[in-house]
Motif scaffolding. Structure first.
Motif, PDB file in Angstrom:
ATOM      1  N   GLU A 194       7.067  -5.607   6.073  1.00 34.22           N
ATOM      2  CA  GLU A 194       6.399  -4.600   6.972  1.00 34.22           C
ATOM      3  C   GLU A 194       4.919  -4.803   7.436  1.00 34.22           C
ATOM      4  O   GLU A 194       4.597  -4.816   8.526  1.00 34.22           O
ATOM      5  CB  GLU A 194       6.573  -3.103   6.352  1.00 34.22           C
ATOM      6  CG  GLU A 194       5.780  -2.087   7.155  1.00 34.22           C
ATOM      7  CD  GLU A 194       5.586  -0.837   6.548  1.00 34.22           C
ATOM      8  OE1 GLU A 194       5.372   0.268   7.216  1.00 34.22           O
ATOM      9  OE2 GLU A 194       6.382  -0.786   5.301  1.00 34.22           O
ATOM     10  N   ARG A 195       4.187  -5.033   6.267  1.00 30.49           N
ATOM     11  CA  ARG A 195       2.813  -5.613   6.526  1.00 30.49           C
ATOM     12  C   ARG A 195       2.696  -6.595   7.492  1.00 30.49           C
ATOM     13  O   ARG A 195       1.621  -6.699   8.202  1.00 30.49           O
ATOM     14  CB  ARG A 195       1.949  -5.476   5.119  1.00 30.49           C
ATOM     15  CG  ARG A 195       2.173  -4.218   4.262  1.00 30.49           C
ATOM     16  CD  ARG A 195       1.424  -4.329   3.233  1.00 30.49           C
ATOM     17  NE  ARG A 195       1.464  -2.990   2.398  1.00 30.49           N
ATOM     18  CZ  ARG A 195       0.667  -2.557   1.627  1.00 30.49           C
ATOM     19  NH1 ARG A 195      -0.466  -3.558   0.948  1.00 30.49           N
ATOM     20  NH2 ARG A 195       0.829  -1.375   0.869  1.00 30.49           N
ATOM     21  N   CYS A 196       3.418  -7.672   7.006  1.00 31.02           N
ATOM     22  CA  CYS A 196       3.296  -8.786   7.891  1.00 31.02           C
ATOM     23  C   CYS A 196       3.635  -8.932   9.269  1.00 31.02           C
ATOM     24  O   CYS A 196       3.053  -9.246  10.221  1.00 31.02           O
ATOM     25  CB  CYS A 196       4.057 -10.084   7.318  1.00 31.02           C
ATOM     26  SG  CYS A 196       3.586 -10.744   5.646  1.00 31.02           S
ATOM     27  N   GLU A 197       4.715  -7.978   9.558  1.00 28.78           N
ATOM     28  CA  GLU A 197       4.947  -7.758  10.959  1.00 28.78           C
ATOM     29  C   GLU A 197       3.926  -7.181  11.734  1.00 28.78           C
ATOM     30  O   GLU A 197       3.548  -7.383  12.764  1.00 28.78           O
ATOM     31  CB  GLU A 197       6.529  -7.098  10.938  1.00 28.78           C
ATOM     32  CG  GLU A 197       6.846  -6.802  12.480  1.00 28.78           C
ATOM     33  CD  GLU A 197       7.962  -5.785  12.455  1.00 28.78           C
ATOM     34  OE1 GLU A 197       9.146  -5.938  12.950  1.00 28.78           O
ATOM     35  OE2 GLU A 197       7.707  -4.547  11.901  1.00 28.78           O
ATOM     36  N   LYS A 198       3.407  -6.040  11.061  1.00 30.95           N
ATOM     37  CA  LYS A 198       2.328  -5.149  11.822  1.00 30.95           C
ATOM     38  C   LYS A 198       0.860  -5.891  11.884  1.00 30.95           C
ATOM     39  O   LYS A 198       0.219  -5.946  13.186  1.00 30.95           O
ATOM     40  CB  LYS A 198       2.074  -3.898  10.980  1.00 30.95           C
ATOM     41  CG  LYS A 198       2.951  -3.064  10.885  1.00 30.95           C
ATOM     42  CD  LYS A 198       2.864  -1.432  10.246  1.00 30.95           C
ATOM     43  CE  LYS A 198       3.936  -0.694  10.233  1.00 30.95           C
ATOM     44  NZ  LYS A 198       3.562   0.533   9.453  1.00 30.95           N
ATOM     45  N   ALA A 199       0.780  -6.796  10.876  1.00 25.00           N
ATOM     46  CA  ALA A 199      -0.185  -7.730  11.155  1.00 25.00           C
ATOM     47  C   ALA A 199      -0.012  -8.811  12.422  1.00 25.00           C
ATOM     48  O   ALA A 199      -1.048  -9.083  13.159  1.00 25.00           O
ATOM     49  CB  ALA A 199      -0.706  -8.371   9.908  1.00 25.00           C
ATOM     50  N   ALA A 200       0.918  -9.235  12.518  1.00 29.62           N
ATOM     51  CA  ALA A 200       1.246 -10.264  13.374  1.00 29.62           C
ATOM     52  C   ALA A 200       1.009  -9.713  14.844  1.00 29.62           C
ATOM     53  O   ALA A 200       0.703 -10.296  15.827  1.00 29.62           O
ATOM     54  CB  ALA A 200       2.677 -10.985  13.422  1.00 29.62           C
ATOM     55  N   ILE A 201       1.831  -8.470  14.898  1.00 23.45           N
ATOM     56  CA  ILE A 201       2.113  -7.543  16.107  1.00 23.45           C
ATOM     57  C   ILE A 201       0.300  -7.454  16.580  1.00 23.45           C
ATOM     58  O   ILE A 201       0.287  -7.552  17.824  1.00 23.45           O
ATOM     59  CB  ILE A 201       2.833  -6.528  16.158  1.00 23.45           C
ATOM     60  CG1 ILE A 201       4.243  -7.014  15.828  1.00 23.45           C
ATOM     61  CG2 ILE A 201       2.751  -5.870  17.441  1.00 23.45           C
ATOM     62  CD1 ILE A 201       5.146  -5.776  15.609  1.00 23.45           C
ATOM     63  N   SER A 202      -0.234  -6.872  15.576  1.00 24.26           N
ATOM     64  CA  SER A 202      -1.764  -6.628  16.242  1.00 24.26           C
ATOM     65  C   SER A 202      -2.653  -7.752  16.496  1.00 24.26           C
ATOM     66  O   SER A 202      -3.426  -7.669  17.204  1.00 24.26           O
ATOM     67  CB  SER A 202      -2.377  -6.069  14.745  1.00 24.26           C
ATOM     68  OG  SER A 202      -2.521  -6.909  13.758  1.00 24.26           O
ATOM     69  N   LEU A 203      -2.265  -9.084  16.035  1.00 26.58           N
ATOM     70  CA  LEU A 203      -2.933 -10.036  16.515  1.00 26.58           C
ATOM     71  C   LEU A 203      -2.485 -10.613  17.800  1.00 26.58           C
ATOM     72  O   LEU A 203      -3.160 -11.352  18.607  1.00 26.58           O
ATOM     73  CB  LEU A 203      -3.178 -11.281  15.538  1.00 26.58           C
ATOM     74  CG  LEU A 203      -3.680 -11.093  14.238  1.00 26.58           C
ATOM     75  CD1 LEU A 203      -3.332 -12.307  13.343  1.00 26.58           C
ATOM     76  CD2 LEU A 203      -5.106 -10.790  14.280  1.00 26.58           C
ATOM     77  N   ALA A 204      -1.326 -10.557  18.027  1.00 23.32           N
ATOM     78  CA  ALA A 204      -0.628 -10.994  19.363  1.00 23.32           C
ATOM     79  C   ALA A 204      -1.020 -12.672  19.496  1.00 23.32           C
ATOM     80  O   ALA A 204      -1.210 -12.838  20.629  1.00 23.32           O
ATOM     81  CB  ALA A 204      -1.068 -10.178  20.513  1.00 23.32           C
ATOM     82  N   MET A 205      -0.846 -13.494  18.534  1.00 27.99           N
ATOM     83  CA  MET A 205      -1.073 -14.862  18.610  1.00 27.99           C
ATOM     84  C   MET A 205       0.245 -15.883  18.285  1.00 27.99           C
ATOM     85  O   MET A 205       0.071 -16.884  17.883  1.00 27.99           O
ATOM     86  CB  MET A 205      -2.227 -15.068  17.602  1.00 27.99           C
ATOM     87  CG  MET A 205      -3.477 -14.288  17.488  1.00 27.99           C
ATOM     88  SD  MET A 205      -4.698 -14.665  16.511  1.00 27.99           S
ATOM     89  CE  MET A 205      -5.128 -16.417  16.725  1.00 27.99           C
ATOM     90  N   SER A 206       1.122 -15.365  18.698  1.00 26.78           N
ATOM     91  CA  SER A 206       2.705 -15.983  18.604  1.00 26.78           C
ATOM     92  C   SER A 206       2.877 -16.411  17.199  1.00 26.78           C
ATOM     93  O   SER A 206       2.880 -17.574  16.975  1.00 26.78           O
ATOM     94  CB  SER A 206       2.512 -17.320  19.642  1.00 26.78           C
ATOM     95  OG  SER A 206       3.943 -17.733  19.590  1.00 26.78           O
ATOM     96  N   ILE A 207       3.105 -15.488  16.445  1.00 27.13           N
ATOM     97  CA  ILE A 207       3.034 -15.739  15.119  1.00 27.13           C
ATOM     98  C   ILE A 207       4.718 -15.611  14.752  1.00 27.13           C
ATOM     99  O   ILE A 207       5.349 -14.351  15.053  1.00 27.13           O
ATOM    100  CB  ILE A 207       2.309 -14.803  14.035  1.00 27.13           C
ATOM    101  CG1 ILE A 207       0.872 -15.110  14.412  1.00 27.13           C
ATOM    102  CG2 ILE A 207       2.696 -14.923  12.800  1.00 27.13           C
ATOM    103  CD1 ILE A 207      -0.201 -14.229  13.821  1.00 27.13           C
ATOM    104  N   GLU A 208       5.172 -16.228  14.004  1.00 24.87           N
ATOM    105  CA  GLU A 208       6.689 -16.190  13.717  1.00 24.87           C
ATOM    106  C   GLU A 208       6.781 -15.581  12.216  1.00 24.87           C
ATOM    107  O   GLU A 208       6.124 -16.195  11.395  1.00 24.87           O
ATOM    108  CB  GLU A 208       7.519 -17.708  13.701  1.00 24.87           C
ATOM    109  CG  GLU A 208       8.992 -17.565  13.335  1.00 24.87           C
ATOM    110  CD  GLU A 208       9.506 -18.299  14.147  1.00 24.87           C
ATOM    111  OE1 GLU A 208       9.769 -18.471  15.316  1.00 24.87           O
ATOM    112  OE2 GLU A 208      10.257 -19.441  13.508  1.00 24.87           O
ATOM    113  N   VAL A 209       7.337 -14.492  12.056  1.00 19.47           N
ATOM    114  CA  VAL A 209       7.618 -13.968  10.649  1.00 19.47           C
ATOM    115  C   VAL A 209       8.917 -13.973  10.148  1.00 19.47           C
ATOM    116  O   VAL A 209       9.894 -13.637  10.735  1.00 19.47           O
ATOM    117  CB  VAL A 209       7.118 -12.504  10.669  1.00 19.47           C
ATOM    118  CG1 VAL A 209       7.279 -11.628   9.442  1.00 19.47           C
ATOM    119  CG2 VAL A 209       5.578 -12.428  11.266  1.00 19.47           C
TER     120      VAL A 209
END
Length: 701
Positions: A593-608
């Motif tokens: 959950e924390r990794c998904e939210k962090a990746a969405i907040s950055l919007a830097m094309s991160i694969e989780v």
């Protein structure tokens, strides 16, 4: 066979007040056991063909008498390293008994385990099965309590009357009564009035430590005299007249269904602990007194005095037995060495190779249909409700599933995962246990070996520590018996931080299970995955740790619609939560959950990637993702040093080194226990902000 020898059996009825005993068989087995001990000590050990030699001289007579009475097809027993004569009395072939200590090909371990740490699956069911022995003293007790409980379960809950009259027998030395395993089993079997015979061979020593050091007054059995629901039978294990009477009395009592019995027979240990033990801790006079109690001369003199055999016929029997062992030794020497190319076979269940005993697969149990695709229905459920709903369905459709642990029954579990299941399915299927994690897991072993699917709960991750020996032994059972035995079970363990943390209730430490040979480990991050993974585990042929993270049990993010009663998720299949090309983030459990939210907040094309299971883990999914992104961040709650993230990082370094555009990074808890203060906890556990910062830093390298 000489006619005079046959008369041993034909005239045994003339002995007054003595049970019918096959004296020929008892004599042959004793003489073969003695011959094997002597040949190993004088020939095979010096020749370095045997490395672990434990003699049973002095213990042998009573062991053989006991084994000869275990004739019920659903009898089972546990032994220990000095139980070889007992094992021989159950019917195991002399060739296997001789070859195993030489670690030769075949046999009950294929060279994988110490020869005297044996097993006997007895697939013909013409008498007792011998559980795989364990190297740890006291580890033999609670598993056989589980078998004793399963006898009643098969008989009364599954209506299989073939189990009527079956018993469970545990063998142990006097000092093993000091172990937690003994006391756990004693509580289980007496509290539940189980058909369990505790057979104690009292030679007065635990290697070199006398009984006076083990218990007040030096007599464990006397100290148990007031124990409820326990019949105690006490006496001499070397007397050819009295010993058979005591053993039969004990066996008959347990077979009659009256409950547990402790049979303590005093026997001499006519040898050191092992062949290397010079017994300097015993005085010469004491050793001489032990030799005077040797049951073999007593047996010989008794049979001759009763005119059941002549002295010359005894010598013939002795000579023939010795030669039989010598012949078996020569055959064993000609056996091949184990195939080194098969070294890693049977760590886990393998397709087309079902174990001989244990688990649902060995009994060809048929499950309801399954689907790898979810069929969402109804409102979003929290993970706790999803777990309960899955247990409910599997209990309903599989009468061999049993759920138990501390507070699991009427209370419904301290977390609520079993709420209502006790009232629906009854005390025999969903029940409370005594406060002993060793006993909870040990009893699960016996139940699994009987063909049930035990689902024990360990209340919090930290509380699994007292069960470590049973967990380890369970995991390696299939490998060390060369796929003869396996004990599939699902151990539910809540853990991890919740609203607060602390060193006792909040541990994850999942890497320990990844390192426990033979165990699978599931760590779902949401309700849908919890259903699919739990159902897969409950139908699988391997033991599984099912980790229920406390912060996710009622967490809003982890809620999902129920995916249907057929939904399963095969282990080793990760789920890609977000797709991207700039960075791969690997996580599991509460960190998803924390990794998904962090990746969405950055919007830097991160694969989780949510691994979902740690053992096995989806290496292919991780490698494919990192091959694409060139960067990897691993986030987990466990401590950093030797955490599972280190295994992932090492794999990536080994297999994708030249595809990496930046160093592999890990974000974890520091090497400390979980703190209780909320500010300390927030600093210790990776959170959305610290994860986002680590993501951005790694992308911008």
């Amino acid at each position: 066979m000489n006619e005079a020898l046959k008369e041993i059996n034909d005239t045994s009825h003339i002995l007054k007040n003595e049970p019918t005993v096959d004296w020929l068989n008892v004599s042959q087995l004793m003489l073969k056991s003695r011959a094997l001990d002597e040949i190993e000590e004088k020939l095979l050990v010096p020749e370095k063909l045997v490395f672990n030699q434990f003699s049973a001289r002095g213990h042998d007579f009573a062991q053989i008498l006991l084994g000869s009475l275990l004739t019920h097809p659903h009898d089972a027993a546990t032994g220990y390293y000095r139980s070889r004569p007992f094992v021989m009395s159950l019917g195991i072939s002399l060739d296997e008994v001789v070859a195993a200590p030489m670690a030769k090909e075949g046999g009950y371990s294929d060279g994988r385990d110490i020869g005297v740490v044996c097993n006997y699956p007895n697939v013909e069911r013409n008498g007792a099965m011998l559980f795989p022995m364990c190297g740890g003293v006291g580890a033999q007790y609670s598993p056989i309590s589980g078998w004793a409980q399963s006898i009643l379960y098969h008989r009364d809950q599954l209506n299989d009357r073939r189990y009527s009259g079956a018993i469970a027998v545990s063998m142990g030395g006097d000092s093993s009564m000091s172990t937690s395993g003994f006391w756990a089993a004693l509580n289980i079997s007496t509290t539940n009035n189980l058909p369990h015979l505790f057979y104690i061979e009292d030679n007065g020593y635990g290697i070199s430590v006398p009984q006076e050091v083990q218990t007040p007054g030096g007599d464990q059995v006397a100290n148990l005299s007031a124990y409820k629901n326990l019949k105690i039978i006490d006496g001499d294990g070397t007397d050819p007249i009295r010993t058979p009477v005591l053993i039969k009395e004990a066996v008959d009592y347990v077979r009659s269904g009256q409950g547990a019995c402790l049979l303590r027979l005093k026997v001499p240990r006519l040898c050191g602990h092992t062949f290397q033990d010079t017994q300097t801790y015993k005085t010469p006079d004491f050793i001489e007194s032990e030799q005077a109690r040797d049951p073999l001369p007593k047996l010989k003199n008794h049979l001759i005095s009763m005119k059941l055999i002549s002295a010359s016929d005894w010598e013939t029997l002795e000579t023939d037995s010795y030669q039989n062992v010598l012949d078996a030794v020569e055959k064993a020497k000609k056996r091949n060495e184990p195939d080194v190319d098969k070294l890693t076979k049977f760590v886990y269940s393998e397709e087309g190779h079902v174990q001989l005993r244990g688990g649902l697969a060995a009994s060809h149990h048929q499950f309801p249909s399954k689907s790898y695709q979810p069929s969402p229905e109804g409102a979003r459920l929290n993970m706790l409700t999803a777990i309960r709903k899955t247990l409910d369905y599997e209990l309903e459709t599989n009468p061999k599933v049993v759920v138990f642990g501390e507070d699991v029954g009427p209370k419904g579990g301290v977390h609520g995962a079993t709420l209502g299941l006790n009232s629906k399915f009854g005390d025999h299927r969903v029940f409370d246990t005594s406060l002993s994690e060793e006993g909870i897991i040990g009893r699960s072993v016996g139940m699994a070996l009987s063909g049930l699917m035990p689902v024990p709960e360990i209340q919090f991750r930290k509380y699994a520590e007292p069960a470590a020996e049973q967990l380890t032994d369970t995991g390696i059972m299939r490998w060390r018996t060369n796929n003869q035995f396996a004990a599939p079970m699902v151990v539910r363990i809540p853990g991890g931080f919740a609203r607060r943390g602390d060193p006792w209730h909040s541990m994850c430490d999942e890497v320990e299970w990844a390192h426990k040979v033979g165990w699978q480990l599931a760590m779902p991050s949401n309700a849908e995955d919890a259903v699919g993974l739990l159902r897969f585990a409950l139908r699988d042929n391997n033991p599984t740790i099912f980790f229920e993270h406390r912060s996710l049990l009622d967490g809003a993010w982890s809620r999902r619609p129920y995916p249907g009663d057929e939904y399963v998720i095969p282990f080793g299949k990760a789920k890609t939560i977000l797709t991207g090309t700039a960075l791969t983030v690997v996580c599991w459990g509460a960190m998803v959950e924390r990794c998904e939210k962090a990746a969405i907040s950055l919007a830097m094309s991160i694969e989780v990637i949510d691994l979902r299971t740690i053992q096995p883990w989806d290496k292919e999914a991780v490698l494919n993702s990192v091959e694409k992104t060139g960067r990897c961040l691993i986030v987990h709650e466990d401590n950093k040093t030797a955490g599972f993230g280190a295994e992932i990082a090492a794999t990536l370094s080994d297999e994708l080194f030249f595809s990496l555009d930046a160093p592999i990074k890990r974000l974890t808890m520091p090497d400390i226990p979980n703190p209780h203060n909320i500010s300390l906890l927030e600093r210790a556990v990776p959170n959305e902000q610290s994860i986002a910062q680590a993501m951005q830093t790694l992308i911008e390298v």
